[in-house]
Scaffold this motif. Structure first.
Motif, PDB file in Angstrom:
ATOM      1  N   VAL A 281      42.121 101.196  38.831  1.00 12.13           N
ATOM      2  CA  VAL A 281      41.000 100.349  38.387  1.00 12.13           C
ATOM      3  C   VAL A 281      41.076  98.991  39.083  1.00 12.13           C
ATOM      4  CG1 VAL A 281      39.766  99.421  36.420  1.00 12.13           C
ATOM      5  CG2 VAL A 281      41.170 101.456  36.132  1.00 12.13           C
ATOM      6  N   LEU A 282      39.965  98.606  39.675  1.00 10.56           N
ATOM      7  CA  LEU A 282      39.827  97.231  40.154  1.00 10.56           C
ATOM      8  C   LEU A 282      39.139  96.461  39.038  1.00 10.56           C
ATOM      9  CD1 LEU A 282      39.970  95.170  42.543  1.00 10.56           C
ATOM     10  CD2 LEU A 282      37.632  95.791  42.995  1.00 10.56           C
TER      11      LEU A 282
ATOM     12  N   GLU B 135      38.836  93.077  38.617  1.00  9.62           N
ATOM     13  CA  GLU B 135      38.161  91.810  38.868  1.00  9.62           C
ATOM     14  C   GLU B 135      38.379  91.374  40.310  1.00  9.62           C
ATOM     15  OE1 GLU B 135      36.049  89.580  38.038  1.00  9.62           O
ATOM     16  OE2 GLU B 135      36.983  88.170  36.663  1.00  9.62           O
TER      17      GLU B 135
ATOM     18  N   PRO C 101      34.409 101.420  44.487  1.00 10.82           N
ATOM     19  CA  PRO C 101      32.960 101.158  44.544  1.00 10.82           C
ATOM     20  C   PRO C 101      32.542  99.988  43.651  1.00 10.82           C
ATOM     21  CG  PRO C 101      33.436 103.402  43.757  1.00 10.82           C
ATOM     22  CD  PRO C 101      34.743 102.782  44.101  1.00 10.82           C
ATOM     23  N   GLY C 102      33.289  99.766  42.575  1.00 10.17           N
ATOM     24  CA  GLY C 102      32.930  98.681  41.659  1.00 10.17           C
ATOM     25  C   GLY C 102      33.087  97.298  42.249  1.00 10.17           C
TER      26      GLY C 102
ATOM     27  N   TRP D 151      29.405  94.402  43.406  1.00  8.71           N
ATOM     28  CA  TRP D 151      28.812  93.210  42.795  1.00  8.71           C
ATOM     29  C   TRP D 151      29.817  92.088  42.674  1.00  8.71           C
ATOM     30  CZ3 TRP D 151      24.875  93.868  38.239  1.00  8.71           C
ATOM     31  CH2 TRP D 151      23.704  94.438  38.752  1.00  8.71           C
TER      32      TRP D 151
ATOM     33  N   TYR E  56      36.550 104.476  35.808  1.00  4.42           N
ATOM     34  CA  TYR E  56      37.613 103.727  36.466  1.00  4.42           C
ATOM     35  C   TYR E  56      37.160 103.264  37.850  1.00  4.42           C
ATOM     36  CZ  TYR E  56      41.118 104.944  32.943  1.00  4.42           C
ATOM     37  OH  TYR E  56      41.824 105.059  31.791  1.00  4.42           O
ATOM     38  N   ALA E  57      36.460 104.145  38.580  1.00  2.00           N
ATOM     39  CA  ALA E  57      36.039 103.770  39.929  1.00  2.00           C
ATOM     40  C   ALA E  57      35.116 102.557  39.890  1.00  2.00           C
ATOM     41  CB  ALA E  57      35.347 104.950  40.595  1.00  2.00           C
ATOM     42  N   TRP E  58      34.296 102.465  38.841  1.00  2.00           N
ATOM     43  CA  TRP E  58      33.349 101.358  38.755  1.00  2.00           C
ATOM     44  C   TRP E  58      33.879 100.225  37.906  1.00  2.00           C
ATOM     45  CZ3 TRP E  58      29.123 100.763  41.726  1.00  2.00           C
ATOM     46  CH2 TRP E  58      28.755 101.876  42.483  1.00  2.00           C
ATOM     47  N   GLY E  59      35.159 100.261  37.579  1.00  2.00           N
ATOM     48  CA  GLY E  59      35.760  99.135  36.870  1.00  2.00           C
ATOM     49  C   GLY E  59      35.353  99.033  35.414  1.00  2.00           C
TER      50      GLY E  59
ATOM     51  N   VAL F 187      36.271  99.518  31.824  1.00  2.00           N
ATOM     52  CA  VAL F 187      37.341  99.833  30.883  1.00  2.00           C
ATOM     53  C   VAL F 187      36.907  99.285  29.532  1.00  2.00           C
ATOM     54  CG1 VAL F 187      39.330 100.103  32.383  1.00  2.00           C
ATOM     55  CG2 VAL F 187      38.565  97.832  31.810  1.00  2.00           C
TER      56      VAL F 187
ATOM     57  N   TYR G 231      42.646 103.989  27.329  1.00  4.52           N
ATOM     58  CA  TYR G 231      43.064 102.633  27.656  1.00  4.52           C
ATOM     59  C   TYR G 231      42.419 101.637  26.715  1.00  4.52           C
ATOM     60  CZ  TYR G 231      43.493  98.206  30.016  1.00  4.52           C
ATOM     61  OH  TYR G 231      43.732  96.889  30.297  1.00  4.52           O
TER      62      TYR G 231
ATOM     63  N   VAL H  30      43.316  97.514  25.618  1.00  5.47           N
ATOM     64  CA  VAL H  30      44.236  96.401  25.887  1.00  5.47           C
ATOM     65  C   VAL H  30      45.162  96.170  24.695  1.00  5.47           C
ATOM     66  CG1 VAL H  30      44.387  94.006  26.646  1.00  5.47           C
ATOM     67  CG2 VAL H  30      42.429  95.365  27.281  1.00  5.47           C
TER      68      VAL H  30
ATOM     69  N   PRO I 138      43.980  89.319  29.507  1.00  8.77           N
ATOM     70  CA  PRO I 138      42.883  90.141  28.990  1.00  8.77           C
ATOM     71  C   PRO I 138      42.988  90.310  27.485  1.00  8.77           C
ATOM     72  CG  PRO I 138      44.578  91.549  29.898  1.00  8.77           C
ATOM     73  CD  PRO I 138      45.119  90.151  29.936  1.00  8.77           C
TER      74      PRO I 138
ATOM     75  N   GLU J 285      37.241  95.189  28.411  1.00 11.43           N
ATOM     76  CA  GLU J 285      38.253  94.192  28.703  1.00 11.43           C
ATOM     77  C   GLU J 285      37.624  92.843  29.035  1.00 11.43           C
ATOM     78  OE1 GLU J 285      41.577  95.356  31.167  1.00 11.43           O
ATOM     79  OE2 GLU J 285      41.442  93.437  32.195  1.00 11.43           O
TER      80      GLU J 285
ATOM     81  N   ARG K  83      36.147  87.602  33.081  1.00 15.21           N
ATOM     82  CA  ARG K  83      35.855  88.964  33.512  1.00 15.21           C
ATOM     83  C   ARG K  83      34.835  89.532  32.531  1.00 15.21           C
ATOM     84  NH1 ARG K  83      36.199  94.596  32.252  1.00 15.21           N
ATOM     85  NH2 ARG K  83      36.150  95.559  34.294  1.00 15.21           N
TER      86      ARG K  83
ATOM     87  N   PHE L 241      28.793  92.910  33.095  1.00 15.53           N
ATOM     88  CA  PHE L 241      28.518  92.810  34.527  1.00 15.53           C
ATOM     89  C   PHE L 241      28.839  94.131  35.220  1.00 15.53           C
ATOM     90  CE2 PHE L 241      29.895  91.431  38.794  1.00 15.53           C
ATOM     91  CZ  PHE L 241      28.863  90.602  39.161  1.00 15.53           C
ATOM     92  N   MET L 242      30.026  94.674  34.893  1.00 14.50           N
ATOM     93  CA  MET L 242      30.441  95.932  35.504  1.00 14.50           C
ATOM     94  C   MET L 242      29.556  97.082  35.027  1.00 14.50           C
ATOM     95  SD  MET L 242      32.846  94.598  37.155  1.00 14.50           S
ATOM     96  CE  MET L 242      33.763  95.914  37.929  1.00 14.50           C
TER      97      MET L 242
ATOM     98  N   ILE M 279      26.404  97.008  34.107  1.00 14.63           N
ATOM     99  CA  ILE M 279      25.072  97.000  34.727  1.00 14.63           C
ATOM    100  C   ILE M 279      25.180  97.419  36.181  1.00 14.63           C
ATOM    101  CG2 ILE M 279      23.132  95.546  35.366  1.00 14.63           C
ATOM    102  CD1 ILE M 279      23.677  93.947  32.837  1.00 14.63           C
ATOM    103  N   GLN M 280      26.276  97.036  36.832  1.00 16.41           N
ATOM    104  CA  GLN M 280      26.454  97.471  38.211  1.00 16.41           C
ATOM    105  C   GLN M 280      26.496  98.998  38.301  1.00 16.41           C
ATOM    106  OE1 GLN M 280      29.323  96.683  41.967  1.00 16.41           O
ATOM    107  NE2 GLN M 280      30.282  96.635  39.998  1.00 16.41           N
TER     108      GLN M 280
ATOM    109  N   CYS N 238      26.962  88.960  31.140  1.00 14.64           N
ATOM    110  CA  CYS N 238      26.809  89.396  32.528  1.00 14.64           C
ATOM    111  C   CYS N 238      26.561  88.215  33.461  1.00 14.64           C
ATOM    112  CB  CYS N 238      25.665  90.386  32.585  1.00 14.64           C
ATOM    113  SG  CYS N 238      25.265  90.907  34.219  1.00 14.64           S
TER     114      CYS N 238
END
Lengths: 178, 393
Positions: free
Chosen positions: A52-53, A55, A103-104, A107, B213-216, B218, B229, B231, B329, B336, B355, B359-360, B362-363, B391
């Motif tokens: 996970v990325l 930030e 991919p995240g 933005w 996970y790929a798009w962040g 969590v 997961y 926190v 976090p 998160e 963070r 935002f994540m 909507i992306q 966001c």
């Protein structure tokens, strides 16, 4: 795993990169040369389970040189571990995008460009994100003033005389098939 | 039928659309009812809070960050306070930790109530909003009791809390905790087995764990797709490791799974809140004993010279934070919530970055709704629980 342990596992995976452990109070911090950031992220994701990325952000350390630091926060759910990568960027420097790996990042990097003007090479959509599209400057830079006055940015109002209006109507009428 | 001419239609949704939770704008390309592409536009609520924070003293940033995610104000301020305390190296007394946990869980319930209300409203269960807002009112009353402010209490401060708990706090929280389980049953009675609701939400807007996970993503969104997961379990803060609670998960990853995860989260939050309430004494210590950060008690200010000086220093110069950076976090209602701060050793932050889970979310929205029906877009936006203040910041 602390920063040195991560550097030890990374060095064989990313040949030629000079990593450097950074000081931190919370979790491991590793400085990565800009040209190796994509390979480093790919190695971390594929071999060290940092899937996970969390930030991507930046900080402007004016007047220091190199001026910016781009900060990546990674998370390994499997190993309950966090990692911070930092890339030093000069005032006119660029960083390759990590979009192919995460991919995240799209933005997040776009926001960093919007706010700091740091260019991400190979980014597919580096446009304004939070600021309006016609905004000038990058607000989070330290040399960007906090209070500024700007002329209102509006389009000129549509002004049509009676004659123009009728002419337009006539033109339209001819064109439209019956 | 072959000679029917078809073409895609571009539809603008928002920024003033009720189902976009504020001012999210979507430009959608439709082929009939099928969504071909979605382009979200954000930034309408950008207020430059991160830039403003750099001009303020450390403790003045608390009210600012609370206005980011305005439905989960104390989640923001908790993340910020914890990160500054980490740089300062402060350890909180047990009572402060417990009160913070209690407030964070009540905040999570309040945020989930708005989510369940608006999400229900958007897909036709209009009365959900009234039932949910009625309960949220009680939580806002608790905020008003402790801080005199219903939305943005600024009660969590760097170094502890603003003041001791108000008289009657325990009774008021206990009344809510006793009342609320039956209300969750009532919400579930309205939605969980509601055939119309299930048809709108089952099998819609899949987000698997890998996708998340790929798009962040969590948080509840990933947990509805099979992640565990949280926190609070993985990186416990403020003493969460001493509480007995489960992390609700689901494996389907559709809108209905996210609904079930959030409803179960409200029940777990109640459990944590009950445990925290039992531990908190009605009066006691409400801040750490570091005199650099915590102002002295008011009666000492009037009688002791040192206390007067200290009071004056904190409210005029503020306090300095050692140079460095850190990221702390917390598990906010939307996922998160992390706060990355950089200090240059002065009395003002060099950089504050939140963070933002919305935002994540909507992306990632286009990847979730493309190929689906336009009516599902509304259900998916509602289920991701985005808040535009979070966001755009």
């Amino acid at each position: 795993m602390d920063a040195n342990g991560i550097i030890e596992s990374l060095t064989p995976l990313v040949p030629g990169a000079a990593f450097e452990a950074g000081a931190s109070v919370d979790f491991a911090t590793v400085y990565v040369p800009a040209e190796h950031i994509v390979a480093t992220c790919a190695a971390l994701r594929d071999h060290l389970t940092f899937e996970v990325l969390v930030e991507v952000t930046a900080a402007d350390y004016l007047p220091r040189a190199p001026r910016y630091e781009v900060v990546y926060h990674l998370l390994s759910v499997a190993h309950r571990q966090r990692l911070r990568l930092k890339v030093r960027v000069a005032a006119d420097g660029t960083v390759p995008t990590v979009q192919p790996v995460y991919p995240g990042a799209g933005w997040l990097e776009r926001e960093v460009w919007d706010m700091f003007g740091i260019v991400f090479d190979g980014h597919n959509d580096l446009r304004r994100l939070l600021m309006p599209e016609d905004w000038e400057g990058h607000p989070q830079r330290k040399d960007y003033p906090v209070q500024i006055q700007k002329a209102a940015q509006t389009y000129a109002p549509l002004e049509v005389t009676q004659e123009q209006f009728r002419a337009s109507l006539e033109r339209d009428r001819v064109k439209r098939p019956h | 039928m072959a000679d029917i001419r078809t073409e895609t239609m571009t539809v603008n949704m928002g920024p003033q659309h009720p189902s976009t939770h504020g001012v999210l704008r979507l430009v959608m390309e439709l082929d009939g009812e099928v969504v071909q592409s979605v382009m979200p536009t954000i930034g309408y609520l950008h207020t430059g809070i991160e830039k403003t924070a750099e001009q303020k003293k450390w403790q003045q940033v608390i009210p600012l960050v609370e206005r980011m995610d305005y439905l989960a104000a104390q989640s923001n301020s908790l993340a910020y306070a914890l990160s500054v305390e980490k740089l300062l190296g402060l350890e909180m007394p047990q009572r402060v930790k417990d009160i913070r946990v209690l407030l964070a869980e009540l905040q999570r319930i309040a945020s989930h109530l708005i989510w369940i209300g608006t999400h229900g409203l958007e897909i036709g269960a209009v009365s959900m909003l009234f039932y949910a807002v009625r309960e949220r009112e009680l939580l806002l009353n608790i905020n008003e009791l402790i801080a005199g402010f219903r939305f943005f209490p600024s009660y969590i401060r760097i170094g502890g809390l603003r003041e001791d708990l108000a008289r009657g706090f325990h009774a008021q929280v206990k009344e809510f905790l006793d009342r609320f389980p039956a209300k969750i049953d009532e919400f579930e009675g309205l939605l969980t087995k509601n055939d119309i609701y299930k048809r709108r939400t089952e099998g819609v807007g899949y987000i698997t764990r890998e996708h998340a996970y790929a798009w962040g993503l969590v948080g509840p969104i990933a947990r509805a797709g099979g992640s565990d997961y949280d926190v609070r379990k993985y990186f416990p803060y403020s003493g969460y490791e001493t509480y007995d609670f489960k992390v609700p998960t689901a494996t389907e990853g559709d809108v209905y799974a996210r609904y079930r995860v959030r409803v179960a989260e409200m029940r777990e939050s109640l459990k944590i809140a009950q445990q925290a309430l039992d531990r908190i004494s009605p009066t006691g210590v409400f801040a750490c004993d570091d005199t650099r950060v915590v102002p002295p008690p008011k009666d000492k200010v009037y009688s002791e010279m040192e206390a007067l000086i200290q009071h004056f220093l904190i409210y005029s110069q503020g306090f300095t934070v050692p140079a460095g950076d850190c990221y702390v976090p917390v598990e906010g209602p939307r996922g998160e919530h992390g706060c990355y701060i950089v200090s240059d050793g002065s009395n003002r932050p060099w950089r504050v970055k939140m963070r933002a889970p919305s935002f994540m979310a909507i992306q990632a929205l286009p990847t979730v709704v493309q190929g689906g029906l336009i009516a599902d877009v509304v259900a998916v936006i509602g289920s991701t629980d985005v808040v535009m203040g979070d966001c755009d910041r």
